[in-house]
Design an enzyme around this catalytic site. Structure first.
Site: not given
Ligand code: UD1
Ligand code: UDP
Length: 363
Positions: A205
């Site tokens: 991601h």
């Molecule tokens: C965020 C964090 C990242 C973390 C990740 C964990 C920042 C800058 N990034 O990235 O460090 O590793 O979370 O998972 O804070 N979206 C959905 N549903 C949701 C949430 C998000 O569809 O419930 C989609 C939306 O299109 C959104 C995109 O995911 O624009 C990105 O979401 P965002 O929270 O901005 O960043 P992540 O890539 O999730």
């Molecule tokens: N995780 C989960 N379901 C998934 C993917 C991840 O429960 O499908 C959990 C897992 O424990 C992981 C945590 O969510 O360590 C955070 O994951 P993510 O990769 O989104 O965030 P990051 O650690 O890169 O910020």
């Protein structure tokens, strides 16, 4: 009377890290509240974690949602600036490195509220990562810094952070893993998703891997080669879904695309995997403890202890294929006998103790 400890959480990894800290502070009888920023909002990215991890339901969900960095951060700042003073916190606690973390620290600092950062001091030294910006700024603003591994202490010292503020407590994400380990049923997850006995798990991601058509095409090329070796189960983060599918991921033979999984199911999948391909921070740590070979599709990691421990290896799209072959041939991950120091399931209790003592001195 002293106000509550206010935990600010917003994204999937925050929930996994906050759960043991909240539980340990409950055990100490400390008043607290949980503020959900709403950065993540889907059932499978948010609510499922509260149910499965025994986290108290958030006292409020600020519903900030998605947007560009500026839009999302601005919305977080505005919402938290209203919410935090209304709760008169004795301490604000922020977790990890997401935009909600940065916003919580910035708002608290400007309002003169003390703030603690759980998982301080990690550094990838890659300022192209939004998380690295969030970590550095948050650590400059924090009054209490809880670190998960020893090298973080040195990083903070190099940035001029007062060592008296820094506490090496181990890894609360691993508390969560250890607490729920008996629930991680690899066979049940395999059966539920029709997976063969030998499979690898993929989670991608990071913007660098999934945000542009070119990076998604590179990732899919690498995964096609990997899927030639072993069936791939890919619980897809919503961020990269469209780009990876447009790059043809769904058409690759040997790839099983899944929705994001709840914590218990995801960890069951991880536990039974022959190998993991990821760009996640948390997954590098979880595979370290589970002893599953982890191939991290990134040029760097802010979690070097997972590499020195022997379970994790950094790979590129070009080196993934041979690295996977080696991981599959070797069977279980070669790892040092001892886990990383203080990754022992008691980090939440250590954090709660430090917070309680700090509140007694500063309250
Ligand atoms: C965020 C964090 C990242 C973390 C990740 C964990 C920042 C800058 N990034 O990235 O460090 O590793 O979370 O998972 O804070 N979206 C959905 N549903 C949701 C949430 C998000 O569809 O419930 C989609 C939306 O299109 C959104 C995109 O995911 O624009 C990105 O979401 P965002 O929270 O901005 O960043 P992540 O890539 O999730
Ligand atoms: N995780 C989960 N379901 C998934 C993917 C991840 O429960 O499908 C959990 C897992 O424990 C992981 C945590 O969510 O360590 C955070 O994951 P993510 O990769 O989104 O965030 P990051 O650690 O890169 O910020």
């Amino acid at each position: 009377m002293l106000g509550p400890v206010v935990h600010v959480v917003g994204a999937r990894p925050n929930f996994v890290k906050a759960a043991p800290v909240v539980a340990a502070l409950i055990a100490e009888g400390r008043p607290q509240s949980v503020v959900h920023t709403g950065q993540h909002y889907d059932e499978r990215m948010s609510h499922v974690f509260f149910r499965e991890l025994g986290l108290p339901r958030p006292d409020v969900d600020l519903g900030v949602g998605s947007g560009s960095h500026a839009q999302q951060t601005a919305a977080l700042l505005t919402a938290l600036e209203k919410e935090l003073p209304a709760r008169a916190p004795a301490l604000v606690v922020a977790y990890g490195d997401v935009n909600s973390t940065l916003a919580a620290a910035l708002v608290a600092a400007k309002l003169g509220l003390p703030v603690a950062h759980v998982e301080a001091g990690l550094r990838s030294f890659d300022m192209a990562m939004p998380e690295e910006v969030n970590r550095r700024v948050t650590d400059q603003l924090a009054d209490l810094l809880f670190v998960t591994s020893p090298e973080a202490i040195g990083h903070l010292a190099n940035e001029g952070v007062d060592p008296d503020r820094v506490h090496f407590v181990g890894n609360p994400m691993i508390d969560t893993l250890m607490k729920h380990l008996p629930r991680f049923d690899a066979r049940a997850v395999r059966t539920a998703h029709g997976l063969p006995e030998r499979y690898a798990v993929v989670t991608l991601h990071r913007p660098a891997n999934v945000d542009t058509p070119a990076s998604a095409a590179t990732a899919v090329r690498a995964l096609r080669e990997a899927a030639g070796q072993v069936e791939l189960a890919i619980p897809l983060h919503p961020r990269g879904r469209a780009a990876l599918e447009a790059a043809g991921l769904s058409d690759v033979a040997g790839v099983r695309i899944l929705d994001p999984l709840g914590y218990v199911e995801f960890m069951g999948l991880l536990r039974g995997a022959a190998a993991v391909i990821t760009d996640s921070g948390g997954v590098q740590e979880e595979t370290t403890v589970l002893g599953v070979p982890c191939l991290t599709l990134r040029p760097n990691t802010e979690r070097p202890v997972t590499v020195t421990h022997g379970t994790n290896r950094l790979v590129s799209a070009e080196t993934l294929g041979p690295a996977l072959r080696q991981a599959l041939d070797d069977g279980t991950a070669a790892r040092t006998a001892e886990g990383p120091p203080l990754w022992d399931g008691r980090s939440g209790a250590r954090i709660a103790r430090v917070i309680t003592r700090w509140l007694e001195r500063h309250g």
